[in-house]
Design an enzyme around this catalytic site. Sequence first.
Site, PDB file in Angstrom:
ATOM      1  N   TRP A  68      19.874  -4.327   6.344  1.00  0.00           N
ATOM      2  CA  TRP A  68      18.912  -5.194   5.059  1.00  0.00           C
ATOM      3  C   TRP A  68      20.198  -6.136   4.600  1.00  0.00           C
ATOM      4  O   TRP A  68      21.475  -5.891   4.562  1.00  0.00           O
ATOM      5  CB  TRP A  68      19.305  -3.597   4.173  1.00  0.00           C
ATOM      6  CG  TRP A  68      18.473  -4.361   2.847  1.00  0.00           C
ATOM      7  CD1 TRP A  68      17.525  -4.594   2.727  1.00  0.00           C
ATOM      8  CD2 TRP A  68      18.996  -4.819   1.586  1.00  0.00           C
ATOM      9  NE1 TRP A  68      16.968  -5.337   1.477  1.00  0.00           N
ATOM     10  CE2 TRP A  68      18.207  -5.916   0.797  1.00  0.00           C
ATOM     11  CE3 TRP A  68      20.940  -5.493   1.464  1.00  0.00           C
ATOM     12  CZ2 TRP A  68      18.798  -5.960  -0.411  1.00  0.00           C
ATOM     13  CZ3 TRP A  68      21.511  -6.020   0.149  1.00  0.00           C
ATOM     14  CH2 TRP A  68      20.314  -6.465  -0.857  1.00  0.00           C
ATOM     15  N   LYS A  75       6.413   0.327  -9.668  1.00  0.00           N
ATOM     16  CA  LYS A  75       5.694   0.711  -9.037  1.00  0.00           C
ATOM     17  C   LYS A  75       4.911   0.208  -8.118  1.00  0.00           C
ATOM     18  O   LYS A  75       4.625  -0.698  -6.543  1.00  0.00           O
ATOM     19  CB  LYS A  75       5.264   2.441  -8.448  1.00  0.00           C
ATOM     20  CG  LYS A  75       5.949   3.229  -8.734  1.00  0.00           C
ATOM     21  CD  LYS A  75       6.413   3.710  -7.416  1.00  0.00           C
ATOM     22  CE  LYS A  75       8.103   4.203  -7.527  1.00  0.00           C
ATOM     23  NZ  LYS A  75       9.009   3.556  -7.918  1.00  0.00           N
ATOM     24  N   GLU A  96       7.559   2.367 -15.054  1.00  0.00           N
ATOM     25  CA  GLU A  96       7.829   2.597 -14.019  1.00  0.00           C
ATOM     26  C   GLU A  96       6.547   2.688 -13.509  1.00  0.00           C
ATOM     27  O   GLU A  96       6.739   2.143 -11.527  1.00  0.00           O
ATOM     28  CB  GLU A  96       8.519   4.943 -13.867  1.00  0.00           C
ATOM     29  CG  GLU A  96       8.340   4.642 -12.578  1.00  0.00           C
ATOM     30  CD  GLU A  96       9.111   4.728 -11.115  1.00  0.00           C
ATOM     31  OE1 GLU A  96       9.164   4.487 -10.313  1.00  0.00           O
ATOM     32  OE2 GLU A  96      10.094   3.980 -11.875  1.00  0.00           O
ATOM     33  N   ARG A 118      16.481   2.528   5.462  1.00  0.00           N
ATOM     34  CA  ARG A 118      17.444   2.219   5.151  1.00  0.00           C
ATOM     35  C   ARG A 118      17.142   0.301   4.964  1.00  0.00           C
ATOM     36  O   ARG A 118      18.617  -0.475   4.405  1.00  0.00           O
ATOM     37  CB  ARG A 118      18.940   2.747   5.233  1.00  0.00           C
ATOM     38  CG  ARG A 118      18.845   3.549   5.015  1.00  0.00           C
ATOM     39  CD  ARG A 118      20.107   4.617   5.906  1.00  0.00           C
ATOM     40  NE  ARG A 118      21.463   4.478   5.057  1.00  0.00           N
ATOM     41  CZ  ARG A 118      22.057   4.779   4.073  1.00  0.00           C
ATOM     42  NH1 ARG A 118      21.602   5.917   3.410  1.00  0.00           N
ATOM     43  NH2 ARG A 118      22.740   4.401   3.381  1.00  0.00           N
ATOM     44  N   HIS A 167       4.634  -8.906 -29.808  1.00  0.00           N
ATOM     45  CA  HIS A 167       5.458  -9.919 -29.284  1.00  0.00           C
ATOM     46  C   HIS A 167       6.070 -10.663 -28.893  1.00  0.00           C
ATOM     47  O   HIS A 167       7.058 -11.519 -28.487  1.00  0.00           O
ATOM     48  CB  HIS A 167       7.160  -8.842 -30.313  1.00  0.00           C
ATOM     49  CG  HIS A 167       6.387  -8.764 -31.282  1.00  0.00           C
ATOM     50  ND1 HIS A 167       7.197  -9.242 -32.060  1.00  0.00           N
ATOM     51  CD2 HIS A 167       6.659  -6.891 -32.065  1.00  0.00           C
ATOM     52  CE1 HIS A 167       6.750  -8.206 -33.709  1.00  0.00           C
ATOM     53  NE2 HIS A 167       6.847  -7.446 -33.501  1.00  0.00           N
ATOM     54  N   CYS A 226      21.846  -0.065   5.043  1.00  0.00           N
ATOM     55  CA  CYS A 226      21.221  -0.835   6.091  1.00  0.00           C
ATOM     56  C   CYS A 226      21.762   0.889   7.421  1.00  0.00           C
ATOM     57  O   CYS A 226      22.243   1.844   6.035  1.00  0.00           O
ATOM     58  CB  CYS A 226      22.515  -1.742   7.222  1.00  0.00           C
ATOM     59  SG  CYS A 226      22.672  -2.938   6.377  1.00  0.00           S
ATOM     60  N   ASN A 233      27.574  -0.837   7.595  1.00  0.00           N
ATOM     61  CA  ASN A 233      26.984  -0.686   6.622  1.00  0.00           C
ATOM     62  C   ASN A 233      27.888  -0.827   5.688  1.00  0.00           C
ATOM     63  O   ASN A 233      29.102  -0.715   5.127  1.00  0.00           O
ATOM     64  CB  ASN A 233      25.688   0.532   6.247  1.00  0.00           C
ATOM     65  CG  ASN A 233      25.364   0.690   5.268  1.00  0.00           C
ATOM     66  OD1 ASN A 233      24.760  -0.189   4.216  1.00  0.00           O
ATOM     67  ND2 ASN A 233      25.404   2.167   4.724  1.00  0.00           N
ATOM     68  N   GLY A 234      27.881  -2.240   4.651  1.00  0.00           N
ATOM     69  CA  GLY A 234      28.266  -2.514   3.242  1.00  0.00           C
ATOM     70  C   GLY A 234      28.953  -3.811   3.153  1.00  0.00           C
ATOM     71  O   GLY A 234      28.216  -4.774   4.055  1.00  0.00           O
ATOM     72  N   LYS A 265      15.649   1.734   0.330  1.00  0.00           N
ATOM     73  CA  LYS A 265      15.715   2.989   0.387  1.00  0.00           C
ATOM     74  C   LYS A 265      17.365   3.201  -1.070  1.00  0.00           C
ATOM     75  O   LYS A 265      17.011   3.986  -2.173  1.00  0.00           O
ATOM     76  CB  LYS A 265      15.189   4.195   0.913  1.00  0.00           C
ATOM     77  CG  LYS A 265      15.622   5.314   0.487  1.00  0.00           C
ATOM     78  CD  LYS A 265      14.370   5.480  -0.689  1.00  0.00           C
ATOM     79  CE  LYS A 265      14.003   6.707  -1.281  1.00  0.00           C
ATOM     80  NZ  LYS A 265      12.834   6.492  -2.519  1.00  0.00           N
ATOM     81  N   GLU A 313       6.897  -2.919  -6.478  1.00  0.00           N
ATOM     82  CA  GLU A 313       7.819  -2.778  -5.493  1.00  0.00           C
ATOM     83  C   GLU A 313       6.695  -2.635  -3.860  1.00  0.00           C
ATOM     84  O   GLU A 313       7.234  -3.458  -2.927  1.00  0.00           O
ATOM     85  CB  GLU A 313       8.291  -1.179  -5.583  1.00  0.00           C
ATOM     86  CG  GLU A 313      10.165  -1.725  -6.187  1.00  0.00           C
ATOM     87  CD  GLU A 313       9.583   0.211  -6.338  1.00  0.00           C
ATOM     88  OE1 GLU A 313      10.914   0.289  -6.445  1.00  0.00           O
ATOM     89  OE2 GLU A 313       8.972   0.929  -6.073  1.00  0.00           O
TER      90      GLU A 313
END
Length: 612
Positions: free
Chosen positions: A74, A489, A485, A27, A508, A2, A100-101, A607, A492
């Site tokens: 968030w 992307k 990566e 955030r 496999h 957050c 935040n937490g 983020k 996301e």
Amino acid sequence: MCGIVGYFGNKNAVPLLLNGLKRLEYRGYDSAGIAIMHEDSFALTKTAGKVKSLESLLKTAPMQGNIGIGHTRWATHGEPSDLNAHPHTDQTGKFVLIHNGIIENYAVLKEWLAQKGVTFQSDTDTEVLVQLISMIYHEEKISFENAVNLALKQVVGTYGILVMCSDEPNQLIAARLGSPLVLGVGEGEYFLASDASPIVEHTRNVIYLEEGECLIIGDDGYEIKHVDHGEKIEKEISRIDFSIEEIEKGNFPHYMLKEIYEQEKTIVDTMRGRLLLDEGSVHLGGIQDYLLRIERARHFYITACGTSWHAGLIGKYILEEFAGIPVHVEYASEFRYRNPVIDSQSVVIAISQSGETADTLAAITKAKEEGALTLGICNVVGSSISRETDCGIYTHAGPEIGVASTKAFTAQVSVLYMLALYLGRKNGYSKADGVKLAHALHDLGGRVKEILNITDEIRKIAEEMVDVENCLYLGRGTNFPVALEGALKLKEISYIHAEGYPAAEMKHGPIALIDEKMPVIFLAPHDKTYEKVLSNIQEVKARKGKIITVTDKNTPELQALSDHVIEISVSHPRTFPILATIPLQLLAYHLAVLRGCDVDMPRNLAKSVTVE
């Protein structure tokens, strides 16, 4: 996760808080709210949705005051809703708090408070904290400051909080444990935020709160104390080193695209002044005092999360190749909960863009307890990881606002290349080879620019893929992490299911998924893996898969097998993984835009992951 902001001064706090929340919305953006101290009571507005929804509400019901707090969420405990949005108040209406937490023992505290007659309005752990402060304040008949302090001693978990009390209308209290908080010191006014981005346009003078510190702001200024023992703490003021322009989109439609394009500069900036071209080595000032211990280490661990973990995998390949040092790469969330074999002869490298990633910080703590040397690679000066590690190397990527990391990743990989080159030169990597690699690294900015010039070509490929539901990314060696990566992307920001695999592992299992609807992205540089990757391409071709090949040389055989070939120019075979990342970022970006996705604020993501 957050984002929290606060203001104490003589200006109207509302526009300052709204602008700060917009800066911090990367955030978290499930809901937003602000509370303003008005005389000796609060005015509060909050709503589910993004900050623009809050802004619309405030246009119809404006508020005004000189002290206030704001929050963009968030969600952890409780779904996104008006009731679960912050700020939260206690049942007496005297206290208002943003957080935040995660309060891990909230359930026990909530049951205890309920037995005392407290009625809860939300499903959040945060409301438990504000109700606890209120209960202590009224039962113990103590000051606002002491009530906050006693409550924080009873909670287990992480927090960055701002809290106000209507009985003390000219006081604002903040505290942190595991969640970042920055104080901006202006002329007769103070700014608080989760990071410096909302502060830089008002003042460059900042103080970073440390773990367990409590900040009390009043008419006479501010003081900082420790939650545990209450002793006053004197702290030096730091200077913000980035400009307001760096956190603006400029002429770009999205932060992500801006940050992709900035890699032409950020990769160069990360290596500026560090490459010793004539010696084929590097100078890394941030680890200078610990070089002997690093050089004598028996093995390295690299720990990180998400995109930074992928950078760490590339680091493993090149550190082992250049320097001959055994390297283990672990998700920080796993490292912290098991018993890795580390001791005083181990080096633990922690990688994080924000420098605040909760699991990575916990991994650092564990490594230090075992006697290992800790080395941080992060992007934010003054961040928790930069302070908690024994030594470190900053990337110089500048503020990264887009939730999907781009320029931070290539900057991290660039740092790992420099570290590998330095240790390689100490362990037998020849000067001639070092000079070649150093010049190739120095040349990367121009190579990135060439790739950015073919963005229209990549967009056309994206247009053909816009309706796909699955995608496979394949690479070998150092390009396997690049495949991971690239797939991340795509997941996301476009919400297309994608997987990255070592190319040889395709048969496999993943080969069962391949049909005429399945795009397969191959990383095919002309190195020792090329012939094997070519065979994998032929296997996909035989099953009618759609083949997109990223290579350093477009040969007739690749042209014949591939539906699309993306050719990139490299001056050294070992720099291919860095450069090949750029077209994969552009492909994901264009697909997300074509699919109508919110590129900079993808659903369910934030983020900086500052909670477990």
